[in-house]
Design a protein around this motif. Structure first.
Motif, PDB file in Angstrom:
ATOM      1  N   ASP A 179       2.271  91.709 173.626  1.00 42.81           N
ATOM      2  CA  ASP A 179       2.265  92.314 172.292  1.00 42.81           C
ATOM      3  C   ASP A 179       0.847  92.504 171.769  1.00 42.81           C
ATOM      4  OD1 ASP A 179       3.592  93.292 169.993  1.00 42.81           O
ATOM      5  OD2 ASP A 179       3.218  91.404 168.965  1.00 42.81           O
ATOM      6  N   SER A 180      -0.133  92.062 172.537  1.00 38.64           N
ATOM      7  CA  SER A 180      -1.538  92.158 172.101  1.00 38.64           C
ATOM      8  C   SER A 180      -2.199  93.355 172.770  1.00 38.64           C
ATOM      9  CB  SER A 180      -2.289  90.882 172.482  1.00 38.64           C
ATOM     10  OG  SER A 180      -2.545  90.868 173.874  1.00 38.64           O
ATOM     11  N   ALA A 181      -3.459  93.579 172.392  1.00 39.36           N
ATOM     12  CA  ALA A 181      -4.213  94.681 172.995  1.00 39.36           C
ATOM     13  C   ALA A 181      -4.750  94.324 174.375  1.00 39.36           C
ATOM     14  CB  ALA A 181      -5.363  95.092 172.080  1.00 39.36           C
ATOM     15  N   ASP A 182      -4.790  93.032 174.721  1.00 39.57           N
ATOM     16  CA  ASP A 182      -5.383  92.616 175.996  1.00 39.57           C
ATOM     17  C   ASP A 182      -4.571  91.487 176.620  1.00 39.57           C
ATOM     18  OD1 ASP A 182      -6.988  92.162 178.164  1.00 39.57           O
ATOM     19  OD2 ASP A 182      -8.846  91.986 177.023  1.00 39.57           O
ATOM     20  N   PRO A 183      -3.414  91.812 177.214  1.00 42.79           N
ATOM     21  CA  PRO A 183      -2.584  90.771 177.833  1.00 42.79           C
ATOM     22  C   PRO A 183      -3.318  89.989 178.917  1.00 42.79           C
ATOM     23  CG  PRO A 183      -1.382  92.841 177.659  1.00 42.79           C
ATOM     24  CD  PRO A 183      -2.810  93.141 177.328  1.00 42.79           C
ATOM     25  N   ASP A 184      -4.171  90.679 179.688  1.00 38.91           N
ATOM     26  CA  ASP A 184      -4.900  89.992 180.765  1.00 38.91           C
ATOM     27  C   ASP A 184      -5.741  88.847 180.203  1.00 38.91           C
ATOM     28  OD1 ASP A 184      -4.741  91.994 183.353  1.00 38.91           O
ATOM     29  OD2 ASP A 184      -4.729  93.071 181.457  1.00 38.91           O
ATOM     30  N   ALA A 185      -6.457  89.112 179.109  1.00 34.17           N
ATOM     31  CA  ALA A 185      -7.307  88.078 178.511  1.00 34.17           C
ATOM     32  C   ALA A 185      -6.466  86.933 177.978  1.00 34.17           C
ATOM     33  CB  ALA A 185      -8.150  88.681 177.379  1.00 34.17           C
ATOM     34  N   SER A 218      -5.175  86.001 172.818  1.00 35.96           N
ATOM     35  CA  SER A 218      -5.182  87.405 173.247  1.00 35.96           C
ATOM     36  C   SER A 218      -5.742  88.342 172.188  1.00 35.96           C
ATOM     37  CB  SER A 218      -3.748  87.841 173.609  1.00 35.96           C
ATOM     38  OG  SER A 218      -2.848  87.572 172.542  1.00 35.96           O
ATOM     39  N   ALA A 219      -6.369  87.781 171.136  1.00 30.57           N
ATOM     40  CA  ALA A 219      -6.838  88.608 170.022  1.00 30.57           C
ATOM     41  C   ALA A 219      -8.309  88.993 170.134  1.00 30.57           C
ATOM     42  CB  ALA A 219      -6.606  87.873 168.694  1.00 30.57           C
ATOM     43  N   GLY A 220      -9.002  88.559 171.138  1.00 35.04           N
ATOM     44  CA  GLY A 220     -10.432  88.874 171.240  1.00 35.04           C
ATOM     45  C   GLY A 220     -11.203  87.701 171.814  1.00 35.04           C
ATOM     46  N   VAL A 242     -14.216  93.131 164.248  1.00 34.09           N
ATOM     47  CA  VAL A 242     -15.171  93.399 165.332  1.00 34.09           C
ATOM     48  C   VAL A 242     -15.742  92.092 165.866  1.00 34.09           C
ATOM     49  CG1 VAL A 242     -17.429  94.409 165.847  1.00 34.09           C
ATOM     50  CG2 VAL A 242     -15.730  95.722 164.548  1.00 34.09           C
ATOM     51  N   MET A 243     -16.078  91.165 164.984  1.00 35.01           N
ATOM     52  CA  MET A 243     -16.619  89.879 165.430  1.00 35.01           C
ATOM     53  C   MET A 243     -15.560  89.078 166.182  1.00 35.01           C
ATOM     54  SD  MET A 243     -19.293  87.969 165.523  1.00 35.01           S
ATOM     55  CE  MET A 243     -19.717  86.259 165.873  1.00 35.01           C
ATOM     56  N   LEU A 244     -14.328  89.082 165.692  1.00 37.82           N
ATOM     57  CA  LEU A 244     -13.258  88.360 166.376  1.00 37.82           C
ATOM     58  C   LEU A 244     -13.005  88.932 167.766  1.00 37.82           C
ATOM     59  CD1 LEU A 244     -10.661  87.934 163.469  1.00 37.82           C
ATOM     60  CD2 LEU A 244     -11.810  86.077 164.690  1.00 37.82           C
ATOM     61  N   VAL A 245     -13.036  90.250 167.875  1.00 39.03           N
ATOM     62  CA  VAL A 245     -12.692  90.907 169.140  1.00 39.03           C
ATOM     63  C   VAL A 245     -13.845  90.842 170.135  1.00 39.03           C
ATOM     64  CG1 VAL A 245     -12.199  93.157 170.187  1.00 39.03           C
ATOM     65  CG2 VAL A 245     -10.950  92.418 168.137  1.00 39.03           C
ATOM     66  N   ARG A 246     -15.058  91.164 169.694  1.00 37.53           N
ATOM     67  CA  ARG A 246     -16.179  91.275 170.624  1.00 37.53           C
ATOM     68  C   ARG A 246     -16.966  89.973 170.768  1.00 37.53           C
ATOM     69  NH1 ARG A 246     -19.736  96.249 169.096  1.00 37.53           N
ATOM     70  NH2 ARG A 246     -20.377  96.042 171.254  1.00 37.53           N
ATOM     71  N   GLY A 247     -16.842  89.069 169.799  1.00 34.79           N
ATOM     72  CA  GLY A 247     -17.619  87.844 169.845  1.00 34.79           C
ATOM     73  C   GLY A 247     -19.037  88.027 169.365  1.00 34.79           C
ATOM     74  N   ARG A 248     -19.354  89.195 168.859  1.00 40.79           N
ATOM     75  CA  ARG A 248     -20.671  89.446 168.270  1.00 40.79           C
ATOM     76  C   ARG A 248     -20.486  90.418 167.109  1.00 40.79           C
ATOM     77  NH1 ARG A 248     -20.613  92.390 173.080  1.00 40.79           N
ATOM     78  NH2 ARG A 248     -21.212  94.586 172.895  1.00 40.79           N
ATOM     79  N   GLU A 308     -15.222 100.888 173.190  1.00 41.84           N
ATOM     80  CA  GLU A 308     -14.385 100.541 174.343  1.00 41.84           C
ATOM     81  C   GLU A 308     -12.910 100.538 173.906  1.00 41.84           C
ATOM     82  OE1 GLU A 308     -12.185  98.928 177.313  1.00 41.84           O
ATOM     83  OE2 GLU A 308     -12.462  97.685 175.531  1.00 41.84           O
ATOM     84  N   PRO A 309     -12.031 101.247 174.615  1.00 46.85           N
ATOM     85  CA  PRO A 309     -10.646 101.443 174.135  1.00 46.85           C
ATOM     86  C   PRO A 309      -9.885 100.153 173.867  1.00 46.85           C
ATOM     87  CG  PRO A 309     -11.136 102.978 175.916  1.00 46.85           C
ATOM     88  CD  PRO A 309     -12.307 102.043 175.827  1.00 46.85           C
ATOM     89  N   ARG A 310     -10.005  99.161 174.762  1.00 51.50           N
ATOM     90  CA  ARG A 310      -9.244  97.928 174.540  1.00 51.50           C
ATOM     91  C   ARG A 310      -9.747  97.185 173.323  1.00 51.50           C
ATOM     92  NH1 ARG A 310      -5.789  94.658 178.823  1.00 51.50           N
ATOM     93  NH2 ARG A 310      -4.881  96.497 179.736  1.00 51.50           N
ATOM     94  N   GLU A 311     -11.065  97.161 173.143  1.00 49.51           N
ATOM     95  CA  GLU A 311     -11.621  96.494 171.972  1.00 49.51           C
ATOM     96  C   GLU A 311     -11.185  97.212 170.700  1.00 49.51           C
ATOM     97  OE1 GLU A 311     -15.699  94.569 173.897  1.00 49.51           O
ATOM     98  OE2 GLU A 311     -15.827  96.343 172.611  1.00 49.51           O
ATOM     99  N   LEU A 312     -11.206  98.519 170.735  1.00 55.48           N
ATOM    100  CA  LEU A 312     -10.774  99.289 169.563  1.00 55.48           C
ATOM    101  C   LEU A 312      -9.296  99.034 169.286  1.00 55.48           C
ATOM    102  CD1 LEU A 312     -11.449 101.337 167.385  1.00 55.48           C
ATOM    103  CD2 LEU A 312     -10.961 103.165 169.030  1.00 55.48           C
TER     104      LEU A 312
END
Length: 1001
Positions: free
Chosen positions: A546-552, A589-591, A944-950, A958-962
């Protein structure tokens, strides 16, 4: 006659046979209609075997009364007593269906349709039903014939001659015969139209799937073509008239009621699309425009009436597209979102009674089965049945579903469908709600064979089966993935490696091979840890998907489990505390930020539990006082300043994780708690939490430095003043700490000594906080001090007073609007505020020159600081309608009116904006526009900070980050474009307000 107060033997017998109103039953039995049989034990036993003996007896008396003469009545009674099959069928129907009892009373000869009891009568098909409808030469006669056929289906159903799947198939066959008869009537009424076109009727939904209810819309799609030599437009208009007439014949109410509504809304473009399309038009639509749910609906498509060749051509053309649907982006998310939307639209007062659409209802089974069919039916044609139970069996046979799960789901589905059938049969009304009335529940329970305390038994069995469905409908998709890698049941069919990869790709996993390795590492073996992981992973995989990045999400879960897997409380927490596992899945899975924090402090998983009983209550941010108390205690225990600050950083890491995790859970929502609707409250909570944590961190670092260098006797009073977003309690996850430092020599201490001490404190604080660490940095930025970077780092209060009196520029006064003491000497901080208040809230307001200077500085900042190549319309800080626009507008109002309006004297942007609105300085609509823009821009920066860590001020490229940023902001898979449009629209409206209020345009 029975003496008053005494019950007759008949009364007692009636009670024993299940009558709830024995007195009324006695009166009916005493009537002339039942002369000669009223005391026959066979009749009473047969009545007592029905779902509702009172209803059955009343219906029988009405049927006897309706017979044309005494001889016919006598013949019916004799046959009834002599022939057990007829007795069971007729009384069974009368005891289960008031509506069919009414039909028999209106058509007293139709009972004879129940006399035949030959093997070929047990399972009639379309041909037999067509014969039963053959003599119906108008819509009214068709309704009567339809009810007569329905009577025989219901009789077989309530007597157990057919099971629920066979009954549903018979109802679908009767619907097929009825559609053919209705089309024949429509053609006969318009022979010219019939001569112009070919028309195929394709059944969809439950009719197409051979699993129809007693009362249901019959979903259809119409396909039309011109006959050879005819004009296509004229032919389509003719076909549309025929289709419309067919629908009216079935749907309209006459003296004999209606049959059922014919619903063509599953056609391309729904109600807005043409009722009849050509085959090529259908194909073009599905190739270019169809949504995922439309392919899902085509799973059950089946030609049933009209031109058979055209119907089969439709099926042949569209079926290949159905089996490509799983390759669509966000396929699983689209299907699951549609299911959630159905549940969300159920009225709250009905959700607990909703048998079809509610959680644990029939639709959960159907959606789960269809999802698996669409994923694996591409390569396995055995799965392509439109009938739910047949498809479920095929999935089990192929190893796509565990056999035990399939058996439980089959049993639950059959029970729930039988409940649905019997509820609808009573009044022949379209409903899926379990009745609330005890009498209705009693009849329903008895119809299901629950004779001992039928009401309690019904509710017990219903809840049990619904619970099975709730537990299995998500697990069904994920459990076989674990079985495929764990290899614990060698005798059972297992998902192949290819099928497992197919399923993971459909779920959105970009690297299915790695995902399978993670699953194998987590779920293989016979240890307690592996067993618990196998229980948890089916639902966790769903949340990751259900998240944008299941792999992570899966990778991070493996890392956390590797770190904590041998810790008893960890697995117990995830297994036993309902919120903990889902909260963990959402966070992982949120970033990058929250998982990175958790990896450095895995024990913080404990914060994700239920805490005091409220889901995720461990994620509530802690206030400034308890934070500072814990941090100062950490400093006291430390051997030196570096060790103390290491401990302080540990607290900060944990509390940043608490805040970030709470933010994610509140933004995403969970199964038990929806996403928080008030975006402003979310922003305020994060801003206050991070600001309080930063203040407590600085207080602890200050104490550590003073303690190591001077004991507790620093030769000067020392205070830290928060500036910018820090002073405004508006810090984000990646914000620097804007501060200025002020000191005042203690009595008897020379100013030089005091200044040296103060500068040493600042230098040491900055050094300690900048020591290499994997934690998010806390950068102290003192550039807002007098004279900026070229000015002294620390000044005395007297020096600040002299500077501000002689040299202060308008931008410095503006910067002081958000100045607030955050650490150090409280009394000194208070005196600093008293010093600057006249400067930031000038008594005479702002002159025109000052206003022009502020506008000039703002324009210069926009042009000079905007990063090269950035899209200004999507820059959250400096772009039009961004943070800077809103804040400078609010600050201009504060400087102009703060001296006379106490409400404006606040460091918080939203509070100042609200005060300006209440004072009438800004229209409510304009204030709302600015507030919405400021909140959205702040949410984007936090995301953006939660997802990218910066930190970042623009949307990720980047599509997954967006997509992850979009998910945090409430935009599901495939809807990121809507987020960007919404941001531009919100910012554009805010800029229009800024142009008016700030620039005076």
């Amino acid at each position: 006659m029975t003496a008053p107060g005494r019950r007759s033997s008949t009364f007692t017998r009636l009670l024993r046979h299940g009558f709830t109103d024995p007195s009324a039953a006695e009166r009916l039995l005493a009537g002339e209609e039942l002369t000669g049989v009223r005391s026959d034990p066979v009749l009473l036993e047969a009545l007592g075997a029905t779902a509702d003996p009172d209803l059955a007896l009343g219906g029988l008396v009405r049927l006897l009364e309706a017979q044309p003469d005494p001889a016919a009545r006598r013949g019916l009674l004799d046959t009834l007593i002599a022939a057990k099959p007829l007795r069971d069928r007729l009384l069974g129907v009368l005891g289960a269906s008031a509506a069919l009892g009414d039909h028999l009373a209106r058509h007293p000869h139709d009972w004879q349709a129940l006399v035949t009891y030959e093997p070929q009568d047990l399972h009639p098909g379309v041909t037999e039903f067509e014969r039963g409808l053959a003599e119906a030469d108008d819509p009214v006669a068709l309704r009567v014939a339809y009810r007569r056929c329905l009577l025989s289906i219901a009789a077989r159903d309530v007597c157990g001659t057919t099971d629920v799947a066979e009954t549903a198939a018979e109802l679908a066959d009767l619907a097929t015969a009825t559609l053919r008869a209705a089309l024949a009537l429509a053609r006969a009424a318009a022979p010219d139209d019939a001569a112009l076109c070919r028309l195929a009727v394709v059944a969809m939904g439950k009719c197409g799937g051979h699993e129809l209810n007693y009362v249901s819309d019959v979903d259809v799609i119409f396909v039309g073509e011109a006959v050879e030599g005819a004009d296509e437009d004229k032919a389509l208009r003719a076909a549309t008239r025929l289709a419309s007439h067919l629908m009216r014949i079935c749907s309209e109410t006459t003296v004999e009621g209606s049959i059922w509504p014919v619903d063509a809304n599953l056609r391309p473009e729904g109600r807005n699309g043409p009722l009849v399309r050509t085959l090529s038009s259908h194909v073009a639509y599905y190739q270019r425009w169809a949504k995922t749910w439309e392919f899902q609906a085509l799973l059950k498509a089946r030609p049933v009436a009209g031109d058979p060749e055209l119907g089969e051509a439709y099926l042949a053309a569209l079926q290949p597209l159905v089996w490509q649907a799983a390759e669509r982006e966000n396929f699983v998310a689209d299907v699951q979102k549609m299911r959630r939307r159905v549940v969300e639209n159920i009225p709250a007062s009905e959700v607990d009674r909703e048998l079809k659409l509610g959680p644990g209802g029939l639709r959960d089974v159907e959606f789960a089965v269809q999802l698996l069919q669409l994923v694996h039916g591409r390569t396995d044609a055995a799965l392509r049945s439109g009938t739910t139970l047949k498809a479920l069996q095929a999935l089990a046979d192929g190893g796509y579903v565990g056999r035990a799960d399939a058996v439980q789901l089959d049993e639950a589905y059959r029970f729930l469908r039988t409940m649905e059938h019997r509820i609808q049969l009573y009044r022949l009304r379209r409903t899926h709600l379990v009745p609330e009335d005890e009498t209705d529940q009693r009849r329903l329970g008895r119809s299901l064979g629950l004779r001992t305390d039928p009401v309690a038994g019904l509710n017990r069995e219903w809840k049990r089966h619904a619970s099975v469905v709730r537990r299995l409908h998500e697990k069904l998709f994920y459990r076989p993935l674990l079985d495929a890698v764990a290899q614990l049941a060698p005798g059972e069919a297992r998902l192949s490696a290819v099928a497992a990869r197919e399923r993971l790709v459909a779920l959105g996993y970009a690297d299915p091979a790695s995902a399978l390795r993670h699953l194998e590492a987590l779920a293989s073996g016979v240890s307690r840890k592996a067993a618990i992981q196998r229980t948890l992973l089916p639902v966790l995989l769903g949340w990751f998907a259900d998240s944008a990045d299941p792999d992570a999400g899966l990778l991070n879960f493996r890392k956390v489990s590797d770190a904590l897997g041998k810790t008893p409380w960890y697995l117990r927490l995830l297994r036993d505390e309902g919120a903990a596992a889902e909260n963990l899945a959402r966070v992982l899975s949120a970033g990058r930020l929250a998982p990175d924090l958790l990896m450095r402090a895995p024990e913080a998983v404990a914060l994700l539990g239920d805490g005091d009983g409220r889901a995720g209550s461990g994620l509530e941010p802690r206030g400034r006082a308890p934070l500072e108390q814990e941090i100062l205690a950490t400093v006291r225990r430390a051997a030196g300043a570096e060790q103390a600050v290491t401990g302080v950083r540990g607290v900060r890491r944990r509390e940043l994780f608490r805040t970030a995790a709470g933010d994610i859970v509140s933004s995403y929502g969970t199964e038990t708690q929806p996403a928080e609707a008030d975006q402003g409250a979310l922003v305020d909570r994060v801003g206050a939490a991070v600001s309080d944590l930063t203040a407590a961190t600085l207080a602890g670092t200050l104490r550590a430095v003073v303690r190591e260098g001077w004991g507790d006797d620093l030769p000067t009073r020392f205070a830290i003043i928060g500036m910018g977003r820090f002073g405004g309690h508006e810090l984000g996850y990646g914000s620097d700490a804007d501060v200025i430092f002020v000191h005042e020599p203690r009595e008897g201490v020379e100013e030089r000594e005091a200044s040296q001490a103060a500068n040493r404190v600042v230098a040491e604080m900055r050094r300690l906080l900048q020591l290499p660490s994997a934690d998010p940095p806390l950068l102290i930025d003192a550039d807002l001090r007098p004279e900026g970077k070229s000015g002294p780092l620390v000044r005395t209060l007297k020096s600040y007073a002299a500077y501000y009196r002689r040299w202060s520029l308008v931008w410095e006064a503006q910067a002081l609007l958000r100045a607030e003491p955050v650490a150090g000497d409280e009394e000194l901080g208070r005196r600093f505020v008293e010093l600057i208040d006249p400067l930031r809230y000038p008594a005479d307001g702002l002159g025109d020159d000052a206003v022009r200077e502020i506008r000039r500085l703002k324009a210069r900042m926009e042009s000079e600081r905007m990063p090269r190549g950035a899209d200004p319309k999507l820059h959250t800080k400096l772009g039009p309608g961004g943070l800077s626009d809103v804040e400078w507008t609010v600050q201009l109002l504060q400087m102009r009116h703060g001296s006379t309006l106490p409400g404006l004297r606040t460091t918080r942007t939203r509070a100042a904006l609200a005060a300006a609105r209440e004072a009438g300085l800004i229209e409510a609509e304009h204030a709302g526009t600015l507030d919405e823009a400021w909140v959205l821009a702040t949410r984007v920066r936090n995301a953006v900070m939660l997802v990218r860590g910066r930190a970042g001020d623009t949307f990720p490229s980047e599509p997954r980050e967006l997509a992850a940023v979009g998910r945090y902001l409430g935009y599901g898979p495939g809807h990121v474009g809507e987020l960007l449009d919404a941001y531009r629209r919100t910012a554009r409206r805010a800029r229009a307000v800024v142009d008016e209020l700030f620039y005076g345009a």
